[in-house]
Design a protein around this motif. Structure first.
Motif, PDB file in Angstrom:
ATOM      1  N   PRO A  38       0.820  -1.215   0.000  1.00  0.00           N
ATOM      2  CA  PRO A  38       0.000   0.000   0.000  1.00  0.00           C
ATOM      3  C   PRO A  38       0.851   1.262   0.000  1.00  0.00           C
ATOM      4  O   PRO A  38       1.909   1.318   0.610  1.00  0.00           O
ATOM      5  CB  PRO A  38      -0.798  -0.107   1.303  1.00  0.00           C
ATOM      6  N   ARG A  39       0.388   2.244  -0.724  1.00  0.00           N
ATOM      7  CA  ARG A  39       0.981   3.581  -0.713  1.00  0.00           C
ATOM      8  C   ARG A  39      -0.126   4.512  -0.244  1.00  0.00           C
ATOM      9  O   ARG A  39      -1.289   4.301  -0.547  1.00  0.00           O
ATOM     10  CB  ARG A  39       1.460   3.974  -2.099  1.00  0.00           C
ATOM     11  N   PHE A  40       0.246   5.531   0.477  1.00  0.00           N
ATOM     12  CA  PHE A  40      -0.738   6.424   1.054  1.00  0.00           C
ATOM     13  C   PHE A  40      -0.614   7.799   0.422  1.00  0.00           C
ATOM     14  O   PHE A  40       0.484   8.297   0.198  1.00  0.00           O
ATOM     15  CB  PHE A  40      -0.543   6.512   2.574  1.00  0.00           C
ATOM     16  N   ALA A  41      -1.751   8.391   0.141  1.00  0.00           N
ATOM     17  CA  ALA A  41      -1.799   9.731  -0.439  1.00  0.00           C
ATOM     18  C   ALA A  41      -2.828  10.536   0.338  1.00  0.00           C
ATOM     19  O   ALA A  41      -3.744   9.981   0.952  1.00  0.00           O
ATOM     20  CB  ALA A  41      -2.187   9.651  -1.915  1.00  0.00           C
ATOM     21  N   MET A  42      -2.659  11.850   0.308  1.00  0.00           N
ATOM     22  CA  MET A  42      -3.615  12.701   1.007  1.00  0.00           C
ATOM     23  C   MET A  42      -4.088  13.820   0.104  1.00  0.00           C
ATOM     24  O   MET A  42      -3.440  14.137  -0.904  1.00  0.00           O
ATOM     25  CB  MET A  42      -3.017  13.260   2.290  1.00  0.00           C
ATOM     26  N   LEU A  43      -5.207  14.399   0.466  1.00  0.00           N
ATOM     27  CA  LEU A  43      -5.726  15.527  -0.277  1.00  0.00           C
ATOM     28  C   LEU A  43      -4.746  16.691  -0.157  1.00  0.00           C
ATOM     29  O   LEU A  43      -4.072  16.852   0.861  1.00  0.00           O
ATOM     30  CB  LEU A  43      -7.091  15.950   0.278  1.00  0.00           C
ATOM     31  N   GLU A  44      -4.676  17.515  -1.188  1.00  0.00           N
ATOM     32  CA  GLU A  44      -3.745  18.634  -1.192  1.00  0.00           C
ATOM     33  C   GLU A  44      -3.997  19.589  -0.024  1.00  0.00           C
ATOM     34  O   GLU A  44      -3.055  20.090   0.587  1.00  0.00           O
ATOM     35  CB  GLU A  44      -3.848  19.381  -2.534  1.00  0.00           C
ATOM     36  N   THR A  45      -5.249  19.841   0.294  1.00  0.00           N
ATOM     37  CA  THR A  45      -5.536  20.758   1.402  1.00  0.00           C
ATOM     38  C   THR A  45      -5.042  20.191   2.733  1.00  0.00           C
ATOM     39  O   THR A  45      -4.536  20.934   3.577  1.00  0.00           O
ATOM     40  CB  THR A  45      -7.040  21.054   1.507  1.00  0.00           C
ATOM     41  N   ILE A  46      -5.153  18.896   2.909  1.00  0.00           N
ATOM     42  CA  ILE A  46      -4.660  18.240   4.125  1.00  0.00           C
ATOM     43  C   ILE A  46      -3.133  18.315   4.155  1.00  0.00           C
ATOM     44  O   ILE A  46      -2.523  18.601   5.187  1.00  0.00           O
ATOM     45  CB  ILE A  46      -5.133  16.779   4.200  1.00  0.00           C
ATOM     46  N   ARG A  47      -2.507  18.093   3.011  1.00  0.00           N
ATOM     47  CA  ARG A  47      -1.051  18.164   2.932  1.00  0.00           C
ATOM     48  C   ARG A  47      -0.564  19.570   3.277  1.00  0.00           C
ATOM     49  O   ARG A  47       0.390  19.752   4.033  1.00  0.00           O
ATOM     50  CB  ARG A  47      -0.563  17.772   1.533  1.00  0.00           C
ATOM     51  N   GLU A  48      -1.233  20.592   2.731  1.00  0.00           N
ATOM     52  CA  GLU A  48      -0.837  21.970   3.018  1.00  0.00           C
ATOM     53  C   GLU A  48      -0.984  22.293   4.502  1.00  0.00           C
ATOM     54  O   GLU A  48      -0.109  22.940   5.092  1.00  0.00           O
ATOM     55  CB  GLU A  48      -1.663  22.940   2.174  1.00  0.00           C
ATOM     56  N   PHE A  49      -2.085  21.859   5.092  1.00  0.00           N
ATOM     57  CA  PHE A  49      -2.288  22.096   6.525  1.00  0.00           C
ATOM     58  C   PHE A  49      -1.189  21.398   7.331  1.00  0.00           C
ATOM     59  O   PHE A  49      -0.617  21.975   8.253  1.00  0.00           O
ATOM     60  CB  PHE A  49      -3.667  21.593   6.961  1.00  0.00           C
ATOM     61  N   GLY A  50      -0.884  20.166   6.983  1.00  0.00           N
ATOM     62  CA  GLY A  50       0.166  19.427   7.672  1.00  0.00           C
ATOM     63  C   GLY A  50       1.517  20.110   7.537  1.00  0.00           C
ATOM     64  O   GLY A  50       2.296  20.170   8.489  1.00  0.00           O
ATOM     65  N   ALA A  51       1.798  20.646   6.341  1.00  0.00           N
ATOM     66  CA  ALA A  51       3.063  21.343   6.119  1.00  0.00           C
ATOM     67  C   ALA A  51       3.153  22.597   6.995  1.00  0.00           C
ATOM     68  O   ALA A  51       4.206  22.902   7.555  1.00  0.00           O
ATOM     69  CB  ALA A  51       3.215  21.703   4.640  1.00  0.00           C
ATOM     70  N   GLU A  52       2.038  23.301   7.126  1.00  0.00           N
ATOM     71  CA  GLU A  52       2.012  24.487   7.994  1.00  0.00           C
ATOM     72  C   GLU A  52       2.262  24.092   9.447  1.00  0.00           C
ATOM     73  O   GLU A  52       3.023  24.753  10.159  1.00  0.00           O
ATOM     74  CB  GLU A  52       0.673  25.207   7.880  1.00  0.00           C
ATOM     75  N   GLN A  53       1.620  23.022   9.887  1.00  0.00           N
ATOM     76  CA  GLN A  53       1.796  22.564  11.262  1.00  0.00           C
ATOM     77  C   GLN A  53       3.228  22.099  11.501  1.00  0.00           C
ATOM     78  O   GLN A  53       3.810  22.349  12.554  1.00  0.00           O
ATOM     79  CB  GLN A  53       0.804  21.435  11.587  1.00  0.00           C
ATOM     80  N   LEU A  54       3.791  21.422  10.520  1.00  0.00           N
ATOM     81  CA  LEU A  54       5.169  20.949  10.644  1.00  0.00           C
ATOM     82  C   LEU A  54       6.133  22.128  10.738  1.00  0.00           C
ATOM     83  O   LEU A  54       7.050  22.132  11.556  1.00  0.00           O
ATOM     84  CB  LEU A  54       5.532  20.054   9.461  1.00  0.00           C
ATOM     85  N   ALA A  55       5.920  23.138   9.901  1.00  0.00           N
ATOM     86  CA  ALA A  55       6.794  24.312   9.916  1.00  0.00           C
ATOM     87  C   ALA A  55       6.739  25.027  11.268  1.00  0.00           C
ATOM     88  O   ALA A  55       7.734  25.604  11.712  1.00  0.00           O
ATOM     89  CB  ALA A  55       6.410  25.271   8.797  1.00  0.00           C
ATOM     90  N   ALA A  56       5.598  24.974  11.927  1.00  0.00           N
ATOM     91  CA  ALA A  56       5.436  25.628  13.230  1.00  0.00           C
ATOM     92  C   ALA A  56       5.980  24.773  14.377  1.00  0.00           C
ATOM     93  O   ALA A  56       6.104  25.251  15.497  1.00  0.00           O
ATOM     94  CB  ALA A  56       3.963  25.945  13.470  1.00  0.00           C
ATOM     95  N   SER A  57       6.330  23.537  14.095  1.00  0.00           N
ATOM     96  CA  SER A  57       6.794  22.634  15.148  1.00  0.00           C
ATOM     97  C   SER A  57       8.316  22.659  15.258  1.00  0.00           C
ATOM     98  O   SER A  57       9.004  23.286  14.454  1.00  0.00           O
ATOM     99  CB  SER A  57       6.343  21.198  14.869  1.00  0.00           C
ATOM    100  N   ASP A  58       8.821  21.955  16.248  1.00  0.00           N
ATOM    101  CA  ASP A  58      10.267  21.837  16.432  1.00  0.00           C
ATOM    102  C   ASP A  58      10.832  20.604  15.729  1.00  0.00           C
ATOM    103  O   ASP A  58      12.019  20.325  15.851  1.00  0.00           O
ATOM    104  CB  ASP A  58      10.609  21.746  17.923  1.00  0.00           C
ATOM    105  N   ASP A  59       9.998  19.856  15.018  1.00  0.00           N
ATOM    106  CA  ASP A  59      10.426  18.585  14.447  1.00  0.00           C
ATOM    107  C   ASP A  59      10.615  18.629  12.932  1.00  0.00           C
ATOM    108  O   ASP A  59      10.841  17.608  12.308  1.00  0.00           O
ATOM    109  CB  ASP A  59       9.414  17.498  14.815  1.00  0.00           C
ATOM    110  N   GLU A  60      10.551  19.800  12.338  1.00  0.00           N
ATOM    111  CA  GLU A  60      10.634  19.893  10.884  1.00  0.00           C
ATOM    112  C   GLU A  60      11.939  19.318  10.334  1.00  0.00           C
ATOM    113  O   GLU A  60      11.930  18.569   9.358  1.00  0.00           O
ATOM    114  CB  GLU A  60      10.469  21.339  10.429  1.00  0.00           C
TER     115      GLU A  60
END
Length: 120
Positions: A38-60
């Protein structure tokens, strides 16, 4: 005490995200190596939100380093171009194209312009 492997946590997390329609499972039926994997894909809006959250975190930085195996995959590819593995290798690179692009962009943002040119 029951010990649960990290892979079980990952599988549970992925299953939960699929159940909530935040991820979708895609199969690669024509690939002899990845068929049934299996390969997993996400909706673009979900990906963008996740990228924003990641950028705001200390784990980027840690997450970006986790993508480095894709650059290694691309770096090893030329050694397989003139072997019987070539079709499978090229197909795998095509499947990973989006991830490779992301890894290269992240390495450029980090100022590591050589990482994407490394070969084994």
């Amino acid at each position: 005490m029951t010990v649960v492997s990290p892979s079980a946590f990952v599988l549970d997390g992925l299953s939960s995200l699929v159940d909530k329609s935040l991820l979708r499972v895609e199969d690669v039926p024509d690939d002899p190596v990845l068929s049934g994997v299996p390969r997993f894909a996400m909706l673009e809006t979900i990906r963008e939100f996740g990228a924003e959250q990641l950028a705001a975190s200390d784990d980027e930085a840690g997450v970006r380093r986790a993508h480095e195996w894709r650059l290694a995959l691309a770096g090893e590819a030329p050694t397989r171009f003139y072997t019987p593995e070539a079709p499978t290798c090229l197909e795998r690179l095509e499947i990973e194209h989006g991830n490779l692009r992301t890894a290269l962009i992240w390495s450029l943002v980090a100022g590591d312009t050589c990482r994407g040119r490394r070969t084994p």
